[in-house]
Design an enzyme around this catalytic site. Structure first.
Site, PDB file in Angstrom:
ATOM      1  N   LYS A   1      35.360  35.991  26.504  1.00 20.18           N
ATOM      2  CA  LYS A   1      33.853  34.717  26.497  1.00 20.18           C
ATOM      3  C   LYS A   1      33.347  34.106  25.250  1.00 20.18           C
ATOM      4  CE  LYS A   1      33.304  36.149  30.447  1.00 20.18           C
ATOM      5  NZ  LYS A   1      33.209  37.010  31.275  1.00 20.18           N
TER       6      LYS A   1
ATOM      7  N   LYS B   1      48.241  33.687  39.622  1.00 20.97           N
ATOM      8  CA  LYS B   1      47.602  34.230  41.035  1.00 20.97           C
ATOM      9  C   LYS B   1      45.654  33.486  41.435  1.00 20.97           C
ATOM     10  CE  LYS B   1      44.001  37.369  39.289  1.00 20.97           C
ATOM     11  NZ  LYS B   1      43.698  38.783  38.711  1.00 20.97           N
TER      12      LYS B   1
ATOM     13  N   LYS C   1      38.854  31.868  41.040  1.00 26.13           N
ATOM     14  CA  LYS C   1      37.752  31.076  41.064  1.00 26.13           C
ATOM     15  C   LYS C   1      37.752  30.545  39.948  1.00 26.13           C
ATOM     16  CE  LYS C   1      34.598  34.853  39.974  1.00 26.13           C
ATOM     17  NZ  LYS C   1      33.822  36.000  40.800  1.00 26.13           N
TER      18      LYS C   1
END
Ligand code: TRP
Length: 346
Positions: free
Chosen positions: A127, A209, A212
């Site tokens: 992040k 996979k 989102k």
């Protein structure tokens, strides 16, 4: 290794070690990967365990400080999870920000968490790299807040994916330190998979996979309408088919078969498997079949979500009831904590 498998019939439901807790970040719409990777697992636990499922709205502030859409996102995530089978009458389903005690426990735990270990956390480093302009202390102490969520209910069974393993390891460290310093209050939390192991749901673009953040065309959201679902499935990558019998499937074809396993009838899958092995597979037909079965599976959940979203009072009631139940558990735990820490001067 740190995964716990428990047969509920052989465990004592009174033990705090039999409490399930997990958090759901309200930062995106629910997709097929969430369903088969997590929600279905929660749904199967709610009959056998005392479960706390939490919308992690406070955690979302570490990366999404703008709260304009937060309420809407929280409502949607609540509705989608309920539409997927999470039952607020069986599990305690609540918003993190409604349990005020969490801030207090987070504060105490912060004194037991070291800057060095927090800086080494993979999610923090990721992040921080992605958003160098917003490396805030909340982001650094994200795993501390997560620990507070879990141990607030003295839970030890935490249904989460692989990406959360490190956070749980840190949670165990914080718990061990707390218990060592102030007394044995908390069980050590572990990742927990119930019955069937977690299903990995591949994306539709043949790589990785379903998630989102990546490519929107490769992810099937429960909010997608029927046409969008069909379009996404029909766009999945294929080729002109195998030329020799029983050829191993390339990844992108294997992924399509994996998706079929989730929603198609076994005889339908066997037919296409046989076609593949006999080199007469028609991928257009296969994708049409998958698209229709996907629509059949997803459309009722979308419909139910919309019904729930249209009923504001119901959502308010769910949140209130969840807040009440979770707070009751939190108040109890915090009394133990303050007593153990000697913060009880009156
Ligand atoms: N960090 C988790 C995630 O990114 C969400 C979360 C917040 C959580 N609090 C939790 C998960 C407590 C398990 C237990 O998905």
């Amino acid at each position: 290794m740190s995964e716990t498998t428990i047969n509920p019939s052989t465990t004592d439901n009174q033990l705090p070690s039999n409490i399930v807790m997990s958090g759901i970040r309200p930062t995106g719409m629910v997709h097929l990967g969430n369903y088969f990777g997590a929600i279905r697992n929660y749904v199967s636990m709610q009959d056998d365990f005392e479960c706390y499922f939490m919308i992690a709205d406070l955690h979302s502030l570490t990366t999404h400080p703008d709260t304009k859409t937060l309420k809407e996102n929280v409502r949607r995530v609540l509705a989608e999870n309920i539409a997927c089978g999470l039952d607020p009458n069986k599990a305690t389903f609540y918003c993190q920000s409604h349990v005020y005690e969490t801030g207090e426990l987070y504060l105490y735990l912060n004194m037991l968490a070291y800057k060095g270990e927090l800086e080494k956390t993979v999610t923090f480093k990721d992040k921080a790299r992605q958003h160098p302009e917003n490396v805030n202390a909340g982001l650094l102490t994200y795993p501390v807040l997560q620990t507070a969520d879990i141990i607030m209910h003295r839970a030890s069974l935490v249904p989460v994916g692989k990406d959360q393993e490190q956070h749980l390891e840190m949670a165990r460290n914080f718990v061990v330190r707390f218990n060592h310093r102030y007394g044995d209050i908390f069980p050590e939390p572990h990742a927990f998979n119930y019955n069937k192991s977690l299903v990995k749901v591949p994306g539709l673009d043949g790589s990785g996979k379903m998630s989102k953040s990546e490519n929107n065309m490769s992810t099937l959201y429960f909010a997608d309408d029927d046409e969008t679902i069909r379009k996404k499935v029909m766009k999945a990558k294929t080729d002109s088919g195998p030329t020799a019998p029983n050829t191993p499937k390339p990844d992108y074809i294997d992924n399509i078969f994996m998706l079929m396993q989730l929603v198609c009838e076994p005889d339908v899958i066997s037919k296409f498997e046989a076609d593949y092995n006999n080199c007469n597979i028609r991928y257009g037909d296969l994708k049409k079949q998958l698209a229709e079965d996907m629509v059949k599976f997803m459309a009722p959940i979308r419909q139910k979500t919309n019904d729930i979203l249209a009923n504001d009072q119901y959502l308010v009631d769910v949140m209130k009831k969840g807040a009440e139940q979770a707070s009751k558990s939190a108040v109890k735990t915090m009394k133990l904590v303050r007593d153990a820490m000697g913060l009880n001067y009156l």
